[in-house]
Design a protein around this motif. Structure first.
Motif, PDB file in Angstrom:
ATOM      1  N   UNK A   1      -5.482  -2.234   1.259  1.00  0.00           N
ATOM      2  CA  UNK A   1      -4.554  -3.163   2.048  1.00  0.00           C
ATOM      3  C   UNK A   1      -4.812  -4.688   1.572  1.00  0.00           C
ATOM      4  N   UNK A   2      -6.187  -4.889   1.832  1.00  0.00           N
ATOM      5  CA  UNK A   2      -6.758  -6.331   1.645  1.00  0.00           C
ATOM      6  C   UNK A   2      -6.405  -6.808   0.290  1.00  0.00           C
ATOM      7  N   UNK A   3      -6.277  -6.060  -0.798  1.00  0.00           N
ATOM      8  CA  UNK A   3      -6.109  -6.243  -2.053  1.00  0.00           C
ATOM      9  C   UNK A   3      -4.728  -6.899  -2.052  1.00  0.00           C
ATOM     10  N   UNK A   4      -3.624  -6.489  -1.309  1.00  0.00           N
ATOM     11  CA  UNK A   4      -2.587  -7.032  -1.454  1.00  0.00           C
ATOM     12  C   UNK A   4      -2.083  -8.602  -0.553  1.00  0.00           C
ATOM     13  N   UNK A   5      -3.272  -8.727   0.229  1.00  0.00           N
ATOM     14  CA  UNK A   5      -3.262 -10.022   1.192  1.00  0.00           C
ATOM     15  C   UNK A   5      -3.185 -11.290   0.177  1.00  0.00           C
ATOM     16  N   UNK A   6      -3.955 -11.451  -0.720  1.00  0.00           N
ATOM     17  CA  UNK A   6      -3.527 -12.791  -1.230  1.00  0.00           C
ATOM     18  C   UNK A   6      -2.260 -13.072  -1.882  1.00  0.00           C
TER      19      UNK A   6
ATOM     20  N   UNK B   1       0.703  -1.232  -0.008  1.00  0.00           N
ATOM     21  CA  UNK B   1      -0.006   0.084   0.020  1.00  0.00           C
ATOM     22  C   UNK B   1       0.596   1.331   0.039  1.00  0.00           C
ATOM     23  N   UNK B   2       1.970   1.304   0.621  1.00  0.00           N
ATOM     24  CA  UNK B   2       2.767   2.360   0.773  1.00  0.00           C
ATOM     25  C   UNK B   2       3.486   2.677  -0.488  1.00  0.00           C
ATOM     26  N   UNK B   3       3.847   1.774  -1.110  1.00  0.00           N
ATOM     27  CA  UNK B   3       4.466   1.997  -2.296  1.00  0.00           C
ATOM     28  C   UNK B   3       3.226   2.342  -3.409  1.00  0.00           C
ATOM     29  N   UNK B   4       2.284   1.785  -3.527  1.00  0.00           N
ATOM     30  CA  UNK B   4       1.248   2.414  -4.326  1.00  0.00           C
ATOM     31  C   UNK B   4       1.135   3.709  -4.117  1.00  0.00           C
ATOM     32  N   UNK B   5       1.053   4.242  -2.867  1.00  0.00           N
ATOM     33  CA  UNK B   5       0.617   5.486  -2.545  1.00  0.00           C
ATOM     34  C   UNK B   5       1.778   6.312  -3.230  1.00  0.00           C
ATOM     35  N   UNK B   6       3.044   5.965  -3.026  1.00  0.00           N
ATOM     36  CA  UNK B   6       4.329   6.784  -3.475  1.00  0.00           C
ATOM     37  C   UNK B   6       4.289   6.863  -4.754  1.00  0.00           C
ATOM     38  N   UNK B   7       3.787   5.811  -5.539  1.00  0.00           N
ATOM     39  CA  UNK B   7       3.783   5.857  -7.252  1.00  0.00           C
ATOM     40  C   UNK B   7       2.971   6.959  -7.606  1.00  0.00           C
ATOM     41  N   UNK B   8       1.571   6.825  -6.927  1.00  0.00           N
ATOM     42  CA  UNK B   8       0.736   7.801  -7.069  1.00  0.00           C
ATOM     43  C   UNK B   8       1.005   9.244  -7.016  1.00  0.00           C
ATOM     44  N   UNK B   9       1.759   9.413  -6.003  1.00  0.00           N
ATOM     45  CA  UNK B   9       1.950  10.669  -5.484  1.00  0.00           C
ATOM     46  C   UNK B   9       3.270  11.278  -6.552  1.00  0.00           C
ATOM     47  N   UNK B  10       4.284  10.395  -6.738  1.00  0.00           N
ATOM     48  CA  UNK B  10       5.076  10.770  -7.797  1.00  0.00           C
ATOM     49  C   UNK B  10       4.786  11.120  -9.319  1.00  0.00           C
ATOM     50  N   UNK B  11       3.674  10.568  -9.835  1.00  0.00           N
ATOM     51  CA  UNK B  11       3.321  10.586 -10.999  1.00  0.00           C
ATOM     52  C   UNK B  11       1.768  10.827 -11.098  1.00  0.00           C
ATOM     53  N   UNK B  12       1.365  12.046 -10.669  1.00  0.00           N
ATOM     54  CA  UNK B  12      -0.226  12.059 -10.911  1.00  0.00           C
ATOM     55  C   UNK B  12      -0.739  11.896 -12.245  1.00  0.00           C
ATOM     56  N   UNK B  13      -1.767  11.171 -12.156  1.00  0.00           N
ATOM     57  CA  UNK B  13      -2.552  10.524 -13.167  1.00  0.00           C
ATOM     58  C   UNK B  13      -3.326  11.697 -13.930  1.00  0.00           C
TER      59      UNK B  13
END
Lengths: 248, 109
Positions: free
Chosen positions: B40-45, A235-247
């Motif tokens: 978060x739950x989407x990464x659980x599997x 989740x952290x990396x997902x957020x970080x990617x989104x912050x870096x490259x606003x779609x």
């Protein structure tokens, strides 16, 4: 994004017939059956040798239905461990299923409480893994899911019974590589699950944390710790990617 | 061994197993979760599958083995390739098992 998933892709009535869904579920469960029967058989043999009555040996496969903890419990019974330590150990070993149950819950909307209760009873590592294949549909298909669950537990109980009546483990699992059925099922389901690079990272991290816990001798906490670390960093990396490259 | 005591212990074990399986679906499936929880739950599997799989491939005997005798590790390559190319669960399982069986037969590992 996640919330883009349909709340309920399609109820069973509109899809294929119940018979077809049962066939799909049972065929999905074939690798589980191939893996469970020899392991269930080994459990049946060990439980009897440890001094459990045939009735209790079968009862455990019927009411507990959790591979690793059944083997551990048999070992504890054999050493005369007190009941509370058997139960607490079982809880620790099976606590990981909370994460699997939570991960499936968004795909079980509109299920009745009784259906959820029946579904959860047969939720194992392997049945969870099999459901993970259907999460991209947006909902778990009820008939198919129950077919997977019932087939899986039936094969576990069958294996246990075979262990009781034959009294010896299958010596031939190695030439047919039956012991690789479940590992290769997890390989395939992991590959099918992964859809982007963040998930590759999550899987690698979680896998390494689990190996680390195993090497440290605390493997019962490994899956929980690995999942917490993996999903949180994901989740952290997902957020970080989104912050870096606003779609757009 | 006191079989009645075993039976009671089994009932305790059943509850200790069923509780963790039931409570999350029971409590969560009827609500809509916040987006952060869903993300978060989407990464659980993927995390759970890897956490269950990696130890069985890398450290089957309780210690890490990366050598050529670790069939479970090397057979993962064709099995994963088949899953990736064909998206077939059964095909991948059959290739994985056939690889392990063939290596055992040919090399006596």
């Amino acid at each position: 994004m996640v919330s883009g998933m349909p709340a309920n892709a399609q109820p069973d009535e509109q899809g294929p017939s119940a018979t077809q869904e049962w066939m799909v579920g049972m065929s999905r469960a074939v690798p589980i059956v191939v893996g469970y029967v020899p392991v269930g058989l080994a459990y049946g043999v060990l439980a009897q040798k440890a001094g459990l009555s045939p009735l209790n040996t079968m009862l455990m496969s019927l009411v507990v239905f959790a591979g690793a903890s059944q083997f551990i419990a048999v070992g504890l019974f054999a050493t005369g461990a007190p009941a509370w330590s058997v139960i607490v150990t079982t809880l620790v070993v099976n606590l990981r299923h909370m994460l699997m149950s939570a991960a499936l819950s968004p795909y079980l909307k509109r299920w009745r409480p009784g259906e959820l209760a029946a579904f959860a009873f047969q939720l194992t590592d392997e049945t969870f893994a099999t459901h993970s294949q259907d999460l991209s549909l947006g909902a778990i298909r009820k008939t198919r899911a129950f077919a997977i669950h019932v087939t899986a537990q039936a094969s576990w109980v069958l294996g246990t019974w075979l262990g009781l009546v034959t009294g010896q483990r299958i010596t031939d699992v190695r030439p047919l590589a039956l012991d690789y059925a479940l590992p290769s099922m997890f390989i395939a389901l992991l590959v099918l699950q992964i859809r982007d690079r963040v998930q590759v990272l999550v899987a690698l991290l979680a896998g390494m944390v689990a190996v680390g816990f195993l090497l440290a001798g605390i493997e019962h906490w490994g899956v929980i710790a690995a999942t917490l670390v993996g999903a949180t960093i994901g989740v952290g990396v997902e957020r970080w990617i989104k912050m870096r490259s606003p779609g757009p | 061994m006191d079989q009645d005591a075993v039976t009671w212990t089994l009932i305790g074990m059943a509850m200790a197993t069923y509780g963790p399986r039931l409570l999350p679906v029971w409590l969560l499936s009827s609500r809509s979760l916040p987006p952060a929880a869903m993300a978060w739950l989407r990464y659980v599997p993927a995390a759970v599958l890897a956490a269950l799989l990696f130890p069985s491939l890398l450290a089957n005997g309780g210690h890490i083995s990366l050598g050529p005798r670790n069939l479970f590790l090397w057979a993962a390559l064709p099995a994963a390739l088949v899953a990736y190319k064909t998206r077939s669960l059964v095909g991948s399982v059959l290739v994985g098992m056939a690889t392990v069986a063939a290596a055992r037969y040919l090399f006596g590992i």
